[in-house]
Design a protein around this motif. Structure first.
Motif, PDB file in Angstrom:
ATOM      1  N   VAL A 199       0.852  -1.192   0.000  1.00  0.00           N
ATOM      2  CA  VAL A 199       0.000   0.000   0.000  1.00  0.00           C
ATOM      3  C   VAL A 199       0.886   1.240   0.000  1.00  0.00           C
ATOM      4  O   VAL A 199       1.988   1.233   0.551  1.00  0.00           O
ATOM      5  CB  VAL A 199      -0.940   0.017   1.228  1.00  0.00           C
ATOM      6  N   TYR A 200       0.379   2.303  -0.606  1.00  0.00           N
ATOM      7  CA  TYR A 200       1.155   3.543  -0.731  1.00  0.00           C
ATOM      8  C   TYR A 200       0.261   4.719  -0.338  1.00  0.00           C
ATOM      9  O   TYR A 200      -0.941   4.687  -0.575  1.00  0.00           O
ATOM     10  CB  TYR A 200       1.638   3.715  -2.177  1.00  0.00           C
ATOM     11  N   PRO A 201       0.829   5.759   0.261  1.00  0.00           N
ATOM     12  CA  PRO A 201       2.256   5.946   0.521  1.00  0.00           C
ATOM     13  C   PRO A 201       2.734   5.363   1.846  1.00  0.00           C
ATOM     14  O   PRO A 201       3.930   5.344   2.105  1.00  0.00           O
ATOM     15  CB  PRO A 201       2.405   7.460   0.518  1.00  0.00           C
ATOM     16  N   THR A 202       1.811   4.898   2.719  1.00  0.00           N
ATOM     17  CA  THR A 202       2.237   4.419   4.043  1.00  0.00           C
ATOM     18  C   THR A 202       1.651   3.029   4.319  1.00  0.00           C
ATOM     19  O   THR A 202       0.512   2.741   3.936  1.00  0.00           O
ATOM     20  CB  THR A 202       1.775   5.382   5.152  1.00  0.00           C
ATOM     21  N   LYS A 203       2.420   2.200   5.025  1.00  0.00           N
ATOM     22  CA  LYS A 203       1.926   0.874   5.402  1.00  0.00           C
ATOM     23  C   LYS A 203       0.794   0.978   6.427  1.00  0.00           C
ATOM     24  O   LYS A 203      -0.103   0.151   6.465  1.00  0.00           O
ATOM     25  CB  LYS A 203       3.071   0.043   6.007  1.00  0.00           C
ATOM     26  N   LYS A 204       0.842   2.006   7.242  1.00  0.00           N
ATOM     27  CA  LYS A 204      -0.141   2.212   8.302  1.00  0.00           C
ATOM     28  C   LYS A 204      -0.994   3.426   7.939  1.00  0.00           C
ATOM     29  O   LYS A 204      -0.493   4.406   7.403  1.00  0.00           O
ATOM     30  CB  LYS A 204       0.605   2.420   9.618  1.00  0.00           C
ATOM     31  N   GLN A 205      -2.296   3.364   8.259  1.00  0.00           N
ATOM     32  CA  GLN A 205      -3.181   4.472   7.924  1.00  0.00           C
ATOM     33  C   GLN A 205      -2.811   5.714   8.732  1.00  0.00           C
ATOM     34  O   GLN A 205      -2.720   5.657   9.952  1.00  0.00           O
ATOM     35  CB  GLN A 205      -4.634   4.083   8.201  1.00  0.00           C
ATOM     36  N   THR A 206      -2.625   6.812   8.033  1.00  0.00           N
ATOM     37  CA  THR A 206      -2.273   8.063   8.701  1.00  0.00           C
ATOM     38  C   THR A 206      -2.731   9.228   7.836  1.00  0.00           C
ATOM     39  O   THR A 206      -3.064   9.055   6.660  1.00  0.00           O
ATOM     40  CB  THR A 206      -0.753   8.151   8.958  1.00  0.00           C
ATOM     41  N   GLY A 207      -2.772  10.414   8.425  1.00  0.00           N
ATOM     42  CA  GLY A 207      -3.093  11.617   7.654  1.00  0.00           C
ATOM     43  C   GLY A 207      -4.436  11.530   6.952  1.00  0.00           C
ATOM     44  O   GLY A 207      -5.431  11.067   7.514  1.00  0.00           O
ATOM     45  N   THR A 208      -4.463  11.970   5.712  1.00  0.00           N
ATOM     46  CA  THR A 208      -5.717  12.062   4.962  1.00  0.00           C
ATOM     47  C   THR A 208      -6.435  10.726   4.854  1.00  0.00           C
ATOM     48  O   THR A 208      -7.669  10.657   4.969  1.00  0.00           O
ATOM     49  CB  THR A 208      -5.445  12.606   3.546  1.00  0.00           C
ATOM     50  N   GLU A 209      -5.687   9.645   4.651  1.00  0.00           N
ATOM     51  CA  GLU A 209      -6.346   8.340   4.545  1.00  0.00           C
ATOM     52  C   GLU A 209      -7.072   7.989   5.833  1.00  0.00           C
ATOM     53  O   GLU A 209      -8.240   7.552   5.818  1.00  0.00           O
ATOM     54  CB  GLU A 209      -5.339   7.240   4.205  1.00  0.00           C
ATOM     55  N   LEU A 210      -6.418   8.181   6.970  1.00  0.00           N
ATOM     56  CA  LEU A 210      -7.042   7.893   8.256  1.00  0.00           C
ATOM     57  C   LEU A 210      -8.278   8.759   8.466  1.00  0.00           C
ATOM     58  O   LEU A 210      -9.325   8.275   8.903  1.00  0.00           O
ATOM     59  CB  LEU A 210      -6.033   8.121   9.380  1.00  0.00           C
ATOM     60  N   PHE A 211      -8.163  10.059   8.153  1.00  0.00           N
ATOM     61  CA  PHE A 211      -9.296  10.962   8.366  1.00  0.00           C
ATOM     62  C   PHE A 211     -10.472  10.592   7.468  1.00  0.00           C
ATOM     63  O   PHE A 211     -11.636  10.676   7.862  1.00  0.00           O
ATOM     64  CB  PHE A 211      -8.868  12.410   8.109  1.00  0.00           C
ATOM     65  N   GLN A 212     -10.191  10.162   6.249  1.00  0.00           N
ATOM     66  CA  GLN A 212     -11.265   9.748   5.348  1.00  0.00           C
ATOM     67  C   GLN A 212     -11.934   8.465   5.836  1.00  0.00           C
ATOM     68  O   GLN A 212     -13.154   8.318   5.742  1.00  0.00           O
ATOM     69  CB  GLN A 212     -10.727   9.558   3.929  1.00  0.00           C
ATOM     70  N   LEU A 213     -11.147   7.529   6.362  1.00  0.00           N
ATOM     71  CA  LEU A 213     -11.728   6.311   6.924  1.00  0.00           C
ATOM     72  C   LEU A 213     -12.716   6.650   8.039  1.00  0.00           C
ATOM     73  O   LEU A 213     -13.835   6.121   8.089  1.00  0.00           O
ATOM     74  CB  LEU A 213     -10.625   5.403   7.475  1.00  0.00           C
ATOM     75  N   LEU A 214     -12.312   7.566   8.923  1.00  0.00           N
ATOM     76  CA  LEU A 214     -13.183   7.967  10.032  1.00  0.00           C
ATOM     77  C   LEU A 214     -14.409   8.719   9.537  1.00  0.00           C
ATOM     78  O   LEU A 214     -15.517   8.538  10.049  1.00  0.00           O
ATOM     79  CB  LEU A 214     -12.406   8.823  11.025  1.00  0.00           C
ATOM     80  N   GLN A 215     -14.216   9.570   8.555  1.00  0.00           N
ATOM     81  CA  GLN A 215     -15.326  10.359   8.038  1.00  0.00           C
ATOM     82  C   GLN A 215     -16.397   9.473   7.399  1.00  0.00           C
ATOM     83  O   GLN A 215     -17.589   9.596   7.705  1.00  0.00           O
ATOM     84  CB  GLN A 215     -14.820  11.380   7.026  1.00  0.00           C
TER      85      GLN A 215
END
Length: 271
Positions: A199-215
Motif C-alpha cells: 500500500v502507498y504511501p504508508t503501510k499504516k493508515q495516517t493523515g488524509t487516509e485515516l481521516f477519510q476512513l473515520l469520516q
C-alpha cells in the motif's frame, strides 16, 4: 492461545477463568471479540485451519457420515477441491458451531450483569463473502440475536480489505442494514495497524487516509471503534474527533455558527 470450546471440559475451564476475571474489577462493559475460527486463507492453508480437533471431527462424522479430515487428503475422493458438496456441508456445520458459541456466551454475559455494555466484535462476511467459508463467521445468523439481547454488533474489517478505500464503509453499512431493523446497534471497527498488502504511501493508515476512513465510517454508522496499539501518529490525534464527525455543513453567520449534521456533534466554542 487457541482453545477447543467445543469440548465440554475446555469450555468449563474458560468459563471458570472468565467468571474469576469478572469479579476482580468493576467493569463497565464486555467486548466478546472474534469468536470463530482460523484462518484467513481457508482450506488452502490446512496447518492453520481450525477446528480440526477430535471432538469436532467426531461430532461432525456422526452427523455427516465422514471424518472432515478427509477434506484435506489431497489424493482422496473428498478433498475440498474435488467434492464441493462435502466441503459445503462442513462449512455450514462450522458456521453453525461458531453461532452456537456466540449465542451461548452472549446469553451467559447478559445473565451475569444485564446492566453492562456488551459488544460483539464480528468480522465482516458481507463485503468479503469468503469469511464465512474461511472463518465460520456468519453475520446473518448472529444479527437476529439483537431481537433477544441488547448488545452492539461491531463489524470488523477483515485484513483482506485494509488496502481498499474509505468508500467501503458506506457499502458495508448498506449490506448490513438489510439484515436487521436494529441499525442503531451496528458499529464498525477500524484497525490502525501496519498492513500486509503493498500500500502507498504508508503501510499504516495516517493523515488524509485515516481521516477519510473515520469520516466515511462516521457517516455510515452511529458508533465507530478504533483498534490500535501505539499506532496512531501523534500528529493525527488532534484531528480524529473532527474527522469522525458526521457534519455535512458548518457556516459562520452573524448570529453564530450554523451546523448541519446527521448525528450528534460537538463544537469547541470560546465564551
Amino acid at each position: 492461545k487457541l482453545i477447543n470450546l467445543a469440548d465440554a471440559e475446555c469450555f468449563k475451564a474458560v468459563q471458570k477463568g472468565v467468571l474469576a476475571l469478572r469479579e476482580r474489577f468493576d467493569w463497565d462493559g464486555v467486548n466478546l471479540a472474534e469468536l470463530y475460527f482460523e484462518s484467513l486463507y481457508g482450506p488452502s492453508d490446512p496447518q492453520r485451519f481450525t477446528p480440526m480437533n477430535e471432538t469436532v471431527r467426531r461430532k461432525f462424522e456422526q452427523e455427516a457420515g465422514f471424518d472432515p479430515l478427509e477434506l484435506f487428503r489431497r489424493d482422496g475422493p473428498r478433498h475440498w477441491e474435488r467434492d464441493r458438496g462435502a466441503w459445503r456441508r462442513f462449512v455450514d456445520y462450522r458456521a453453525g458451531l461458531a453461532h452456537r458459541l456466540q449465542a451461548q456466551w452472549i446469553e451467559a454475559l447478559r445473565e451475569w450483569r444485564p446492566d453492562l455494555d456488551l459488544v460483539l466484535t464480528h468480522i465482516d462476511d458481507r463485503y468479503d463473502a469468503r469469511m464465512r467459508e474461511f472463518l465460520g463467521a456468519d453475520a446473518a445468523a448472529v444479527l437476529p440475536l439483537l431481537d433477544r439481547f441488547p448488545f452492539t454488533f461491531a463489524i470488523e474489517d477483515p485484513a483482506t480489505t485494509w488496502h481498499l478505500g474509505p468508500e467501503r464503509y458506506t457499502e458495508i453499512a448498506r449490506r448490513y442494514a438489510a439484515l436487521t431493523p436494529h441499525r442503531d446497534r451496528l458499529a464498525v471497527d477500524i484497525n490502525i495497524v501496519e498492513r500486509y498488502q503493498d500500500v502507498y504511501p504508508t503501510k499504516k493508515q495516517t493523515g488524509t487516509e485515516l481521516f477519510q476512513l473515520l469520516q466515511f465510517a462516521g457517516r455510515a454508522f452511529t458508533r465507530v471503534l478504533l483498534y490500535f496499539e501505539h499506532s496512531i501518529a501523534k500528529a493525527d490525534y488532534e484531528l480524529l474527533a473532527a474527522a469522525s464527525s458526521a457534519v455535512t455543513r458548518a457556516q459562520l453567520r452573524g448570529d453564530g455558527l450554523h451546523v448541519e449534521a446527521s448525528a450528534a456533534s460537538g463544537v469547541r466554542w470560546p465564551g
